[in-house]
Design a protein around this motif. Structure first.
Motif, PDB file in Angstrom:
ATOM      1  N   LEU A 145      -7.321   1.365  -1.397  1.00 32.77           N
ATOM      2  CA  LEU A 145      -8.312   0.366  -0.992  1.00 32.77           C
ATOM      3  C   LEU A 145      -8.194  -0.889  -1.857  1.00 32.77           C
ATOM      4  CD1 LEU A 145     -10.730  -0.582   0.626  1.00 32.77           C
ATOM      5  CD2 LEU A 145     -12.215   0.750  -0.890  1.00 32.77           C
ATOM      6  N   GLU A 146      -7.985  -0.718  -3.151  1.00 36.12           N
ATOM      7  CA  GLU A 146      -7.824  -1.864  -4.037  1.00 36.12           C
ATOM      8  C   GLU A 146      -6.588  -2.671  -3.652  1.00 36.12           C
ATOM      9  OE1 GLU A 146      -7.828  -0.413  -8.057  1.00 36.12           O
ATOM     10  OE2 GLU A 146      -9.670   0.733  -7.729  1.00 36.12           O
ATOM     11  N   ALA A 147      -5.502  -1.962  -3.288  1.00 38.37           N
ATOM     12  CA  ALA A 147      -4.292  -2.665  -2.855  1.00 38.37           C
ATOM     13  C   ALA A 147      -4.551  -3.447  -1.575  1.00 38.37           C
ATOM     14  CB  ALA A 147      -3.162  -1.661  -2.639  1.00 38.37           C
ATOM     15  N   ALA A 164       3.138  -2.930  -7.377  1.00 37.94           N
ATOM     16  CA  ALA A 164       3.310  -2.973  -5.923  1.00 37.94           C
ATOM     17  C   ALA A 164       3.315  -4.398  -5.393  1.00 37.94           C
ATOM     18  CB  ALA A 164       2.205  -2.164  -5.251  1.00 37.94           C
ATOM     19  N   ARG A 165       2.692  -5.315  -6.129  1.00 37.92           N
ATOM     20  CA  ARG A 165       2.593  -6.700  -5.669  1.00 37.92           C
ATOM     21  C   ARG A 165       3.622  -7.607  -6.352  1.00 37.92           C
ATOM     22  NH1 ARG A 165      -1.764  -8.574  -3.322  1.00 37.92           N
ATOM     23  NH2 ARG A 165      -1.832 -10.440  -4.670  1.00 37.92           N
ATOM     24  N   SER A 166       4.551  -7.022  -7.127  1.00 37.60           N
ATOM     25  CA  SER A 166       5.510  -7.807  -7.900  1.00 37.60           C
ATOM     26  C   SER A 166       6.916  -7.660  -7.323  1.00 37.60           C
ATOM     27  CB  SER A 166       5.493  -7.348  -9.361  1.00 37.60           C
ATOM     28  OG  SER A 166       4.200  -7.460  -9.911  1.00 37.60           O
ATOM     29  N   ASN A 167       7.844  -8.469  -7.870  1.00 30.29           N
ATOM     30  CA  ASN A 167       9.227  -8.395  -7.400  1.00 30.29           C
ATOM     31  C   ASN A 167       9.930  -7.177  -7.990  1.00 30.29           C
ATOM     32  OD1 ASN A 167      10.326  -9.038 -10.023  1.00 30.29           O
ATOM     33  ND2 ASN A 167       9.764 -11.188  -9.641  1.00 30.29           N
ATOM     34  N   ILE A 194       0.847  -1.207   0.000  1.00 25.89           N
ATOM     35  CA  ILE A 194       0.000   0.000   0.000  1.00 25.89           C
ATOM     36  C   ILE A 194       0.874   1.245   0.000  1.00 25.89           C
ATOM     37  CG2 ILE A 194      -1.829   1.238   1.226  1.00 25.89           C
ATOM     38  CD1 ILE A 194      -2.677  -1.451   2.432  1.00 25.89           C
ATOM     39  N   HIS A 195       1.969   1.191   0.744  1.00 25.13           N
ATOM     40  CA  HIS A 195       2.910   2.316   0.764  1.00 25.13           C
ATOM     41  C   HIS A 195       3.514   2.525  -0.624  1.00 25.13           C
ATOM     42  CE1 HIS A 195       6.058   5.036   2.081  1.00 25.13           C
ATOM     43  NE2 HIS A 195       6.952   4.245   1.511  1.00 25.13           N
ATOM     44  N   CYS A 196       3.853   1.428  -1.290  1.00 22.32           N
ATOM     45  CA  CYS A 196       4.435   1.499  -2.640  1.00 22.32           C
ATOM     46  C   CYS A 196       3.441   2.122  -3.623  1.00 22.32           C
ATOM     47  CB  CYS A 196       4.839   0.100  -3.087  1.00 22.32           C
ATOM     48  SG  CYS A 196       5.588   0.047  -4.731  1.00 22.32           S
ATOM     49  N   VAL A 197       2.193   1.673  -3.565  1.00 22.29           N
ATOM     50  CA  VAL A 197       1.150   2.246  -4.419  1.00 22.29           C
ATOM     51  C   VAL A 197       1.052   3.752  -4.205  1.00 22.29           C
ATOM     52  CG1 VAL A 197      -1.355   2.406  -4.664  1.00 22.29           C
ATOM     53  CG2 VAL A 197      -0.258   0.179  -4.745  1.00 22.29           C
ATOM     54  N   SER A 198       1.055   4.158  -2.947  1.00 23.77           N
ATOM     55  CA  SER A 198       0.931   5.586  -2.630  1.00 23.77           C
ATOM     56  C   SER A 198       2.110   6.383  -3.174  1.00 23.77           C
ATOM     57  CB  SER A 198       0.834   5.767  -1.111  1.00 23.77           C
ATOM     58  OG  SER A 198      -0.311   5.124  -0.603  1.00 23.77           O
ATOM     59  N   LYS A 199       3.299   5.808  -3.042  1.00 17.42           N
ATOM     60  CA  LYS A 199       4.502   6.501  -3.515  1.00 17.42           C
ATOM     61  C   LYS A 199       4.456   6.677  -5.033  1.00 17.42           C
ATOM     62  CE  LYS A 199       9.497   6.384  -2.772  1.00 17.42           C
ATOM     63  NZ  LYS A 199      10.613   5.590  -2.192  1.00 17.42           N
TER      64      LYS A 199
END
Length: 901
Positions: free
Chosen positions: A762-764, A831-834, A739-744
């Protein structure tokens, strides 16, 4: 030489504080200036040598360097020692007192005034800070000072600091047996005789429903110990106010000593006695005055005291209205359901013409149900021998009726019509409010609980204040009461005195004062305000006709939203449902709210004739003001979170936003509601549960779009509240990072769409669930179509695209693989990947997706190509070559096309 002075006729607080000062000011000697209370005199007769006393006659005034004064700010109370205050050799004068509303006439170097029950308390705190050890006798003398001046912690002026000071003094060795002996030493033979005389000659009058007692003694000399006599007399006679006078001849005139005691917080004996050189506290004070007309002065004092007594609250002020009624033929079972629905302890029974014919209590219903008469009519079990009251019946009369006849509720009738009901709870709350005045640092009573309009006017932007005045005037003209309620009151009270607040969300409630308003009151007021502010838009919500006034980017009012509704109560038919609402009173309207700090209201309209409350009064039935001061989030009802799980999210939102703590019991209620499994049962049932769908989404939006979303999310996770979305949702370290990564990424890549960032967060969050479950949760929350598509595509991206992406060797391959996906979906995927996948997605979004073909159709036409399907293939090849760095400008692109085609 340093000396310590206290007032003449020294009491235990003056003595205890002086003894404490002698320990703080090493070497200073205590000088008694004349006279002492009987109990103090007896105490010193035995223990005088344990303390640093010196005789007044042994003092050389020219040698005095510093004077420390305890328990008075008036020079005339120091006797002959007052002459020392103007000595030229004095270096400093320090005064220590707890009578904060007095003006000192002593030329002080330092003035220490503290809002405590006894000034000895403050001295004890100073001793404790300096780690000074006391002897048992010193601790006992100081403890006596606090006990006597606070009535052993029972007087109204008592503070928590007094209790803490006594506890510390007991740790220092204060002797409890000795304290008991001198706190209540009993009356001397002379005082016992005077007590008999006082009881025989006591004058008792009733003023505004309260008992005022008075007696004036005439003797040939001064009598000490009258304060003990006054305390005994007011207790024995159960009076509300007492004036005890003592007249005796002195120096060609008369001396009048008056002791005052009061149980009414509205009276102020200190104010009454100050013009005559006396003083003390609001409810306990004394004076000594020379006069040729002692009887007239005493009568004058009595008259002025009676004028201080306010009109007590009446039934109209206390009652709940409208009254929940049933017919005599209503069954026991139906009546029980109604009681449960509204949380009442009894119901009024009326006939077809709405005439009161009986009352049935919960106890009556429980008894009938126990015997199996659930289908029997209530008329067989209701009480018919009723005690009723009128709207103008005073609080003391109501209290007397309840005690005398042991009734818990009194119907209020006006010309035979049932207009309200007063319960024991109403009476207890009023009595509690009267005896629970809030103390502030330098004034006796804080204005917040009595008159908040000056505070509102000073802390609100002038345009907002002017608007509220206009709405209240419109309500007053229609005979309605208008209240500012909820968050607006909370935010004003939290605003610093030096700041002004531009409220952007205001809730107003109309209370029709028992039948004069209807459901359209809010609409009518809104339409009136619309006539004054042409740019405002008005919308009407729901069957209950709540009116909303909204301004958009107004140069003065900003984006202001005002909701105006009629006072109402609500009932949740089942957990997480939307509440059903009905017209009610302002008290019940506040009772339906979520937290104590949001259940505050300020009356904006002046009272009608006969009403006890005033314009500007703060309504605080649930301790919201104290919770604001303690910075606590406290729920109003034990089942609140079961009825409405969004309140868990609201609790977290307010706690993090305001820097408050969720109160321990409230946190336990949250834990119980979550562990009960009720939310999961509702989720798999066919029942609609808006508090787990649309309303929960609204709360998530408030949280995830705020600057404080990170700590709020952590607190939700700590409370296990994310399970309201789904029982499998847990905030792991990995999910928190995602979620932090998405926000950044959103911050850098999509700043222009900041209002949508909460949705991607929210989706994250829900993407952490299994693919099928995340779609189900998204449907439950009624997320928009784009969100559903992103979550659906996420599975494909993670299973198929991720594998293909890792096998891409050229930029053009990355481009062709990802270009069918929108940036927001790719950010969620990244955000969910390597790390390698994230690098490639970042490259695509920031660089590759921005690359455009160097040539277009016109260029191809110039090169001699005929328009047709081939154009698309050529332009695609040019784009690929550009991405892979084979061509960089128009010339090389044209050469590339000529060579290939």
């Amino acid at each position: 030489m340093d000396i310590i002075l206290c007032h003449q006729t020294v009491d235990f607080d003056a003595l205890g504080s002086a003894i404490g000062l002698s320990l703080l000011k090493q070497g200073a000697k205590i000088v008694l200036t004349g006279g002492a209370h009987t109990a103090v005199k007896n105490f010193l007769a035995l223990y005088r040598d344990e303390f640093a006393f010196t005789e007044m006659r042994s003092i050389n005034p020219e040698a005095i360097a510093c004077i420390y004064i305890a328990d008075t700010q008036k020079s005339d109370r120091l006797g002959q020692a007052a002459d020392w205050l103007n000595l030229p050799n004095l270096e400093r004068i320090e005064v220590y007192d707890h009578h904060v509303d007095l003006q000192s006439d002593i030329p002080v170097t330092e003035l220490h005034t503290e809002v405590v029950g006894a000034i000895t308390t403050y001295i004890a705190e100073l001793l404790q800070e300096q780690n000074i050890t006391l002897t048992a006798f010193e601790a006992t003398a100081m403890a006596l000072g606090i006990h006597v001046d606070t009535g052993s912690l029972t007087f109204d002026q008592t503070t928590p600091r007094d209790a803490k000071a006594i506890a510390w003094l007991m740790e220092q060795g204060a002797n409890v047996s000795m304290i008991a002996e001198y706190v209540d030493p009993g009356l001397s033979t002379q005082l016992q005789e005077l007590l008999k005389e006082a009881l025989d000659h006591l004058q008792r009058t009733t003023v505004q429903g309260y008992t005022v007692a008075s007696v004036l003694f005439k003797t040939d000399k001064f009598i000490s110990g009258l304060s003990s006599l006054a305390a005994r007399l007011i207790d024995l006679t159960e009076s509300d106010v007492l004036l005890l006078g003592h007249q005796y001849p002195k120096s060609q005139t008369h001396k009048l000593v008056v002791i005052g005691r009061s149980r009414l917080t509205e009276t102020n004996l200190n104010q009454l006695f100050t013009p005559f050189g006396g003083g003390g506290h609001a409810q306990a004070a004394s004076m000594s005055f020379s006069t040729d007309e002692p009887e007239q002065v005493f009568e004058q004092l009595l008259s002025q005291l009676e004028s201080q007594i306010p009109h007590p609250p009446t039934a109209r002020d206390l009652m709940s209205s409208p009254v929940r009624t049933i017919r005599p033929d209503t069954t026991i079972e139906q009546a029980q359901r109604i009681l449960f629905r509204y949380g009442h302890s009894g119901l009024s029974v009326v006939d077809e013409s709405d005439r009161l014919v009986g009352i049935i209590s919960r106890r009556d219903l429980d008894l009938a149900l126990h015997h199996g008469f659930d289908h029997a009519p209530v008329k067989g079990y209701m009480s018919r021998n009723l005690k009723t009251i009128a709207p103008n019946t005073s609080l003391p009369e109501i209290e007397s009726l309840m005690v005398t006849y042991d009734v818990g509720r009194l119907p209020v009738l006006e010309v035979g019509e049932l207009i309200g009901i007063v319960t024991r709870t109403d009476v207890l709350r009023q009595l509690h409010d009267q005896h629970n005045e809030v103390q502030t640092d330098t004034t006796a009573k804080i204005s917040l609980t009595s008159h908040l309009l000056p505070t509102l006017q000073n802390r609100l932007e002038p345009a907002i204040w002017e608007l509220l005045q206009k709405v209240s005037t419109a309500a007053q003209q229609r005979g309605w009461n208008l209240y500012l309620v909820g968050g607006g009151v909370r935010d004003v009270l939290l605003t610093d005195n030096s700041e002004t607040l531009l409220l952007q969300d205001i809730d107003l409630v109309v209370d029709g004062f028992h039948h004069s308003a209807d459901d359209r009151s809010g609409v009518e007021l809104a339409e009136t305000i619309q006539g004054m502010y042409p740019d405002v838009s008005v919308s009407i919500h729901g069957e209950f006709q709540t009116a909303a006034l909204s301004w958009h980017k107004d140069p003065v009012l900003g984006n202001l939203l005002i909701d105006i509704a009629t006072a109402r109560t609500e009932f949740y038919p089942y957990p997480a449902a939307n509440p059903q609402v009905e017209a009610s009173s302002i008290r019940q309207d506040l009772y339906r709210r979520d937290f104590t700090i949001n259940a505050l209201a300020v009356r904006l309209t002046p009272p009608k004739k006969g009403e006890f409350s005033r314009k500007g009064d703060l309504l605080d039935f649930f301790g919201g003001l104290l919770d604001l001061r303690s910075r606590l989030i406290r729920v109003l009802h034990a089942n609140s979170f079961i009825e409405d799980p969004t309140r868990i999210y609201r609790a977290v939102r307010f706690a993090v936003r305001l820097g408050f703590t969720i109160e321990a019991q409230t946190e336990e209620y949250i834990d119980y509601a979550i562990k009960s499994g009720v939310y999961e049962q509702l989720r798999i049932s066919d029942r609609q549960a808006p508090a787990l769908t649309t309303r929960l989404r609204a709360e998530l939006k408030y949280i995830l779009q705020a600057d404080y979303w990170k700590p709020a999310l952590k607190l939700l996770a700590k409370l296990n509240a994310l399970s309201c979305l789904h029982q499998d949702l847990i905030l792991t370290t990995a999910l928190e990072w995602q979620i932090h990564c998405v926000s950044k990424w959103l911050h850098y890549l999509e700043p222009q769409f900041k209002e949508q960032h909460w949705l991607i967060r929210l989706e994250a969050l829900i993407a952490h669930l299994a693919p099928a479950i995340r779609i189900e949760v998204a449907h439950n929350l009624q997320l928009p179509k784009d969100s559903l598509q992103r979550l659906q595509h996420l599975e494909t991206l993670e299973t198929e695209v991720a594998t293909q992406l890792s096998q891409c060797h050229f930029p053009s391959q990355i481009y062709q693989l990802l270009r069918s996906y929108k940036p927001l979906g790719l950010i969620l995927f990244a955000a969910r990947s390597n790390k390698n996948i994230r690098r490639l997605i970042w490259q695509y979004i920031t660089n590759l997706s921005q690359v455009k073909p160097i040539l277009d159709g016109n260029n191809l036409k110039t090169l001699g190509f005929k328009p047709g399907p081939l154009y698309k293939q050529i332009l695609e090849d040019v784009l690929v070559a550009t991405l892979d760095g084979k061509i960089s400008d128009r010339a090389t692109a044209e050469e590339y096309v000529k060579a290939k085609y």
